[in-house]
Every structure is written in structure tokens, then in C-alpha cells.
Design a protein around this motif. Structure first.
Motif, PDB file in Angstrom:
ATOM      1  N   GLY A 186      45.756  -4.628 -10.533  1.00  0.00           N
ATOM      2  CA  GLY A 186      46.291  -4.423  -9.574  1.00  0.00           C
ATOM      3  C   GLY A 186      45.087  -3.548  -8.287  1.00  0.00           C
ATOM      4  N   VAL A 187      45.012  -2.324  -9.431  1.00  0.00           N
ATOM      5  CA  VAL A 187      45.149  -0.858  -8.907  1.00  0.00           C
ATOM      6  C   VAL A 187      42.986  -0.893  -8.677  1.00  0.00           C
ATOM      7  CG1 VAL A 187      44.555   1.157  -9.203  1.00  0.00           C
ATOM      8  CG2 VAL A 187      46.396   0.501  -9.577  1.00  0.00           C
ATOM      9  N   GLY A 188      42.813  -1.855 -10.079  1.00  0.00           N
ATOM     10  CA  GLY A 188      41.156  -2.074 -10.152  1.00  0.00           C
ATOM     11  C   GLY A 188      40.359  -2.421  -9.205  1.00  0.00           C
ATOM     12  N   ILE A 189      41.132  -3.862  -8.292  1.00  0.00           N
ATOM     13  CA  ILE A 189      40.184  -4.799  -7.880  1.00  0.00           C
ATOM     14  C   ILE A 189      40.061  -3.950  -6.525  1.00  0.00           C
ATOM     15  CG2 ILE A 189      40.560  -7.100  -6.437  1.00  0.00           C
ATOM     16  CD1 ILE A 189      42.074  -8.054  -8.850  1.00  0.00           C
ATOM     17  N   PRO A 190      41.402  -3.283  -5.914  1.00  0.00           N
ATOM     18  CA  PRO A 190      41.142  -2.673  -4.203  1.00  0.00           C
ATOM     19  C   PRO A 190      40.526  -2.208  -3.925  1.00  0.00           C
ATOM     20  CG  PRO A 190      43.156  -3.080  -4.744  1.00  0.00           C
ATOM     21  CD  PRO A 190      42.666  -3.757  -6.425  1.00  0.00           C
ATOM     22  N   VAL A 191      40.026  -1.159  -5.575  1.00  0.00           N
ATOM     23  CA  VAL A 191      39.202   0.374  -5.485  1.00  0.00           C
ATOM     24  C   VAL A 191      37.833   0.287  -5.877  1.00  0.00           C
ATOM     25  CG1 VAL A 191      38.829   2.415  -7.371  1.00  0.00           C
ATOM     26  CG2 VAL A 191      41.487   1.853  -7.098  1.00  0.00           C
ATOM     27  N   SER A 192      37.935  -1.187  -6.477  1.00  0.00           N
ATOM     28  CA  SER A 192      36.338  -1.727  -6.921  1.00  0.00           C
ATOM     29  C   SER A 192      35.988  -2.360  -4.985  1.00  0.00           C
ATOM     30  CB  SER A 192      36.446  -2.722  -7.758  1.00  0.00           C
ATOM     31  OG  SER A 192      36.717  -4.269  -6.956  1.00  0.00           O
ATOM     32  N   PHE A 193      36.530  -1.847  -4.424  1.00  0.00           N
ATOM     33  CA  PHE A 193      36.098  -2.398  -3.029  1.00  0.00           C
ATOM     34  C   PHE A 193      35.188  -0.841  -3.058  1.00  0.00           C
ATOM     35  CE2 PHE A 193      39.520  -6.018  -1.732  1.00  0.00           C
ATOM     36  CZ  PHE A 193      38.917  -6.342  -2.680  1.00  0.00           C
ATOM     37  N   PHE A 194      35.391  -0.259  -3.345  1.00  0.00           N
ATOM     38  CA  PHE A 194      34.539   1.154  -2.245  1.00  0.00           C
ATOM     39  C   PHE A 194      34.093   1.050  -3.498  1.00  0.00           C
ATOM     40  CE2 PHE A 194      38.684   1.446  -0.378  1.00  0.00           C
ATOM     41  CZ  PHE A 194      39.093   1.693   0.336  1.00  0.00           C
ATOM     42  N   THR A 195      34.392   1.290  -4.513  1.00  0.00           N
ATOM     43  CA  THR A 195      33.291   1.678  -6.077  1.00  0.00           C
ATOM     44  C   THR A 195      31.908   0.631  -5.727  1.00  0.00           C
ATOM     45  OG1 THR A 195      34.371   0.696  -7.345  1.00  0.00           O
ATOM     46  CG2 THR A 195      35.132   3.344  -7.453  1.00  0.00           C
ATOM     47  N   LEU A 196      32.323  -0.297  -5.315  1.00  0.00           N
ATOM     48  CA  LEU A 196      30.745  -1.686  -5.381  1.00  0.00           C
ATOM     49  C   LEU A 196      30.076  -0.743  -4.377  1.00  0.00           C
ATOM     50  CD1 LEU A 196      30.331  -3.508  -7.462  1.00  0.00           C
ATOM     51  CD2 LEU A 196      31.376  -5.196  -6.240  1.00  0.00           C
ATOM     52  N   GLY A 197      30.763  -0.336  -3.438  1.00  0.00           N
ATOM     53  CA  GLY A 197      29.647  -0.417  -1.899  1.00  0.00           C
ATOM     54  C   GLY A 197      28.909   0.897  -2.264  1.00  0.00           C
ATOM     55  N   ILE A 198      29.996   2.673  -2.979  1.00  0.00           N
ATOM     56  CA  ILE A 198      29.377   3.159  -3.101  1.00  0.00           C
ATOM     57  C   ILE A 198      28.262   2.796  -4.205  1.00  0.00           C
ATOM     58  CG2 ILE A 198      29.382   5.603  -4.886  1.00  0.00           C
ATOM     59  CD1 ILE A 198      32.129   5.240  -3.297  1.00  0.00           C
ATOM     60  N   ILE A 199      28.078   2.446  -5.399  1.00  0.00           N
ATOM     61  CA  ILE A 199      26.979   1.831  -6.433  1.00  0.00           C
ATOM     62  C   ILE A 199      25.770   0.866  -5.881  1.00  0.00           C
ATOM     63  CG2 ILE A 199      27.050   0.580  -8.287  1.00  0.00           C
ATOM     64  CD1 ILE A 199      28.130   2.516  -8.982  1.00  0.00           C
ATOM     65  N   TYR A 200      25.896   0.234  -4.606  1.00  0.00           N
ATOM     66  CA  TYR A 200      25.172  -0.692  -4.202  1.00  0.00           C
ATOM     67  C   TYR A 200      25.154  -0.245  -3.477  1.00  0.00           C
ATOM     68  CZ  TYR A 200      23.273  -3.902  -0.602  1.00  0.00           C
ATOM     69  OH  TYR A 200      22.196  -4.309   0.138  1.00  0.00           O
ATOM     70  N   PHE A 201      24.643   1.502  -2.174  1.00  0.00           N
ATOM     71  CA  PHE A 201      24.422   2.316  -2.209  1.00  0.00           C
ATOM     72  C   PHE A 201      23.872   2.808  -2.460  1.00  0.00           C
ATOM     73  CE2 PHE A 201      23.968   6.589   0.768  1.00  0.00           C
ATOM     74  CZ  PHE A 201      23.429   6.023   2.078  1.00  0.00           C
ATOM     75  N   LEU A 202      23.887   3.298  -3.787  1.00  0.00           N
ATOM     76  CA  LEU A 202      23.214   4.604  -4.500  1.00  0.00           C
ATOM     77  C   LEU A 202      21.748   3.687  -4.964  1.00  0.00           C
ATOM     78  CD1 LEU A 202      23.099   7.093  -5.813  1.00  0.00           C
ATOM     79  CD2 LEU A 202      24.351   6.046  -7.846  1.00  0.00           C
ATOM     80  N   LEU A 203      21.882   2.396  -5.963  1.00  0.00           N
ATOM     81  CA  LEU A 203      20.651   1.982  -5.710  1.00  0.00           C
ATOM     82  C   LEU A 203      20.120   1.369  -4.645  1.00  0.00           C
ATOM     83  CD1 LEU A 203      22.447  -1.491  -7.336  1.00  0.00           C
ATOM     84  CD2 LEU A 203      20.815  -0.198  -8.671  1.00  0.00           C
ATOM     85  N   GLN A 204      20.385   1.214  -3.621  1.00  0.00           N
ATOM     86  CA  GLN A 204      19.344   0.827  -2.274  1.00  0.00           C
ATOM     87  C   GLN A 204      18.301   2.841  -2.671  1.00  0.00           C
ATOM     88  OE1 GLN A 204      18.597  -2.192  -1.027  1.00  0.00           O
ATOM     89  NE2 GLN A 204      20.579  -2.594  -2.822  1.00  0.00           N
ATOM     90  N   LEU A 205      19.562   3.286  -2.622  1.00  0.00           N
ATOM     91  CA  LEU A 205      18.426   4.490  -2.001  1.00  0.00           C
ATOM     92  C   LEU A 205      17.409   4.440  -3.548  1.00  0.00           C
ATOM     93  CD1 LEU A 205      21.488   7.329  -1.241  1.00  0.00           C
ATOM     94  CD2 LEU A 205      19.468   6.172   0.236  1.00  0.00           C
ATOM     95  N   LEU A 206      17.897   4.498  -4.796  1.00  0.00           N
ATOM     96  CA  LEU A 206      17.086   4.750  -5.098  1.00  0.00           C
ATOM     97  C   LEU A 206      15.731   3.416  -5.773  1.00  0.00           C
ATOM     98  CD1 LEU A 206      19.698   5.653  -7.881  1.00  0.00           C
ATOM     99  CD2 LEU A 206      17.811   7.149  -6.867  1.00  0.00           C
ATOM    100  N   THR A 207      16.434   2.000  -5.436  1.00  0.00           N
ATOM    101  CA  THR A 207      14.729   0.947  -5.937  1.00  0.00           C
ATOM    102  C   THR A 207      14.525   0.697  -4.254  1.00  0.00           C
ATOM    103  OG1 THR A 207      17.070  -0.169  -5.580  1.00  0.00           O
ATOM    104  CG2 THR A 207      16.271   0.213  -7.559  1.00  0.00           C
ATOM    105  N   ARG A 208      14.616   1.366  -3.285  1.00  0.00           N
ATOM    106  CA  ARG A 208      13.725   1.317  -2.397  1.00  0.00           C
ATOM    107  C   ARG A 208      12.124   2.238  -2.040  1.00  0.00           C
ATOM    108  NH1 ARG A 208      14.708  -3.910  -2.204  1.00  0.00           N
ATOM    109  NH2 ARG A 208      16.616  -4.051  -1.763  1.00  0.00           N
TER     110      ARG A 208
END
Length: 141
Positions: A119-141
Motif C-alpha cells: 500500500g505504501v510501495g506502489i504510490p511511492v514507486s510512481f515518484f522513485t521510478l520517475g527519478i530513476i528513469y530521469f537519471l538513466l536518461q541523463l547517464l545513457t544519452r
């Protein structure tokens, strides 16, 4: 048993008619919403729960630390790039598994803890997954 039956039916080249496939597809599409509803119905927000420290440790590891370790290992140290690496890291950063929580709950393995983790992990992951995605885009492009 269903898996073995499916293998046997595949070997025998069994074909379902279209009406049965539509019916099975309809019921199969209900599985995820019913699983999420069953977990959500068990979750009670208890600000005084003794599980909050363990939940914060577990979610910090699952949603932040482990994906960052994979980024450091694969992207920064090994220099790997590409869609497979990005997908693998994003999958590692996903919310806790609903199926695992349901199975643990059904066997009585800390049902309130499992429900709170999901119940806590699913909504929190919306934010953390976005941050991880943004970080990946910065490092892999």
C-alpha cells in the motif's frame, strides 16, 4: 497442475474456439484489478504501527538503493547502454510485487506488514521510478 495441462495441450496442438478464448481473456483481465482490490481492502493506515521502520528500510532498498547499485555497476562501471539495460534497471526499481504480497498474506506471513508494504510501495514507486528513469536518461544519452 494447470501448467502441466497447458504443456500437454500444447504438445497435442489443442485449439480453443474463439468463444472460449474470449471468455478466458475476460476472466484473465480481471486478475490484476481483483488482486489490487484485495490488497487495498486489507490495508489500514496506522501511523503508530511498529512496521514503519522496516517498511522504510525495505522500500528504500527496493525502490532506490538496488536500482542505483545497478546503474553504478552496469552503466558507470561496465559502460553498458541500450534498451535491455534500461528496462532491467527500471524493472528492478518497480514497486513490490502484488502477487508475492498476496501469497505471503494467504500463508499468514505478517499480513498487515505485507499490505502496508504494498500500500505504501506502489504510490511511492510512481515518484522513485520517475527519478530513476530521469537519471538513466541523463547517464545513457
Amino acid at each position: 497442475m494447470a501448467f502441466l495441462l497447458a504443456i500437454f495441450m500444447n504438445i497435442m496442438q489443442f485449439k480453443w474456439n474463439d468463444e472460449v478464448i474470449k471468455l478466458l481473456t475476460f476472466f484473465g483481465n480481471l486478475v490484476v484489478p481483483l488482486a489490487l482490490i484485495s490488497v487495498g481492502m486489507q490495508w489500514k493506515l496506522d501511523p503508530h504501527s511498529r512496521h514503519w521502520l522496516l517498511i522504510s528500510y525495505g522500500l528504500a532498498y527496493k525502490l532506490i538503493l538496488f536500482p542505483l547499485l545497478l546503474i553504478i555497476l552496469f552503466v558507470l562501471i561496465l559502460g553498458k547502454r541500450g534498451e535491455i539495460i534500461e528496462i532491467s534497471i527500471l524493472e528492478a526499481a518497480m514497486a513490490p510485487m502484488v502477487t508475492a504480497g498476496i501469497i505471503a498474506t494467504s500463508y499468514g506471513l505478517k499480513p498487515r506488514f505485507c499490505a502496508m508494504m504494498l500500500g505504501v510501495g506502489i504510490p511511492v514507486s510512481f515518484f522513485t521510478l520517475g527519478i530513476i528513469y530521469f537519471l538513466l536518461q541523463l547517464l545513457t544519452r
